[in-house]
Write a protein that holds these residues in place. Sequence first.
Motif, PDB file in Angstrom:
ATOM      1  N   VAL A  54      30.774 -18.985  37.432  1.00  0.00           N
ATOM      2  CA  VAL A  54      30.273 -18.214  39.408  1.00  0.00           C
ATOM      3  C   VAL A  54      30.651 -19.024  40.241  1.00  0.00           C
ATOM      4  N   PHE A  55      29.679 -20.570  40.219  1.00  0.00           N
ATOM      5  CA  PHE A  55      29.563 -21.440  40.754  1.00  0.00           C
ATOM      6  C   PHE A  55      30.070 -22.577  40.047  1.00  0.00           C
ATOM      7  N   PRO A  56      30.508 -23.334  39.537  1.00  0.00           N
ATOM      8  CA  PRO A  56      30.333 -24.501  37.982  1.00  0.00           C
ATOM      9  C   PRO A  56      30.139 -26.295  39.379  1.00  0.00           C
ATOM     10  N   ASP A  57      31.032 -25.187  41.085  1.00  0.00           N
ATOM     11  CA  ASP A  57      30.816 -26.727  41.902  1.00  0.00           C
ATOM     12  C   ASP A  57      29.383 -26.895  42.608  1.00  0.00           C
ATOM     13  N   ALA A  58      28.187 -26.038  41.861  1.00  0.00           N
ATOM     14  CA  ALA A  58      27.078 -25.610  42.905  1.00  0.00           C
ATOM     15  C   ALA A  58      26.336 -27.507  43.012  1.00  0.00           C
ATOM     16  N   GLU A  59      25.974 -27.651  43.808  1.00  0.00           N
ATOM     17  CA  GLU A  59      25.905 -28.826  44.548  1.00  0.00           C
ATOM     18  C   GLU A  59      23.590 -28.749  43.322  1.00  0.00           C
ATOM     19  N   ALA A 115      15.304 -29.358  45.789  1.00  0.00           N
ATOM     20  CA  ALA A 115      16.632 -28.281  46.469  1.00  0.00           C
ATOM     21  C   ALA A 115      16.740 -29.065  47.690  1.00  0.00           C
ATOM     22  N   LEU A 116      15.301 -29.771  49.061  1.00  0.00           N
ATOM     23  CA  LEU A 116      15.735 -30.789  49.522  1.00  0.00           C
ATOM     24  C   LEU A 116      16.496 -31.761  49.660  1.00  0.00           C
ATOM     25  N   ARG A 117      16.014 -32.458  48.453  1.00  0.00           N
ATOM     26  CA  ARG A 117      16.169 -33.513  48.135  1.00  0.00           C
ATOM     27  C   ARG A 117      17.677 -33.361  48.498  1.00  0.00           C
ATOM     28  N   LYS A 118      18.496 -32.273  47.518  1.00  0.00           N
ATOM     29  CA  LYS A 118      19.737 -32.199  47.111  1.00  0.00           C
ATOM     30  C   LYS A 118      20.699 -31.624  48.682  1.00  0.00           C
ATOM     31  N   ILE A 119      20.043 -31.540  49.415  1.00  0.00           N
ATOM     32  CA  ILE A 119      20.831 -30.861  50.332  1.00  0.00           C
ATOM     33  C   ILE A 119      20.956 -32.120  51.688  1.00  0.00           C
TER      34      ILE A 119
END
Length: 234
Positions: free
Chosen positions: A142-147, A225-229
């Motif tokens: 669905v979202f292979p490019d999800a961060e 998640a925060l690190r990824k953002i």
Amino acid sequence: MGKITIAIDGFSSTGKSTIAKQLAKLLGYVYVDTGAMYRAVTLYAMQKGYIGNENEEEKIDELIADLSNITLKFVYNDTLGFSEMYLNGENVEKEIRALPVSKLVSRVATLEEVRKKLVAMQQEMGKDKGLVMDGRDIGTVVFPDAEFKVFMTASPETRAFRRYKELLDKGEKVTYDEVLKNVRYRDYTDSNREFSPLKKADSAIEFDNSDMGLKEQLERIYNFALRKIEETKA
Ligand code: DC
């Protein structure tokens, strides 16, 4: 802050939706439970007699021909604090979580046409990012490019016990063995189906929560998640 897409995949009853829901709340993101979509299509197929009866094989074609008549909608329930699934305008939240649907949903989820329809809807829902979506193929298809991608696991016994308790709390009459059998069956069909089988995306972090409490899981995943953002902004 920039928004990202968060994909949470994994085996059934690993607590994906509990984590995904709370993570979305903490981040102010939209939460989408894709399992509810497969479950609602399954309920429709049962109601129409396409599956779960003796002529099962013969009626799959009829289900596929009828897919365009299925409307799915998530409607936010303010009192409960989460969205509920509506199938053709009717709230089906309770029915889709019960064991009769759980027993047939993996089979419906093997159908390529069903997957195509639901994946297209999911991609549309996530086109503006800022969402947490849970399922089996979110990080791979669905979202292979999800961060940020998480793959959740736990032993079948741990998962069956969690599910069993949940169903008992809802007043369903089930046995632990019946639930464990269903968990094992779904693991097998979800992982071995031809289209979009359940598998960990290369870039996903694996999370075994057999011995981890909810608070600790959420804290760890939230910090990731925060690190990824942050990274995405840089
Ligand atoms: O997450 P869940 O247990 O509610 O999902 C129900 C079934 O739907 C599960 O057995 C596999 C299927 N499913 C899927 O194939 N792909 C998804 N993205 C989500 C669920």
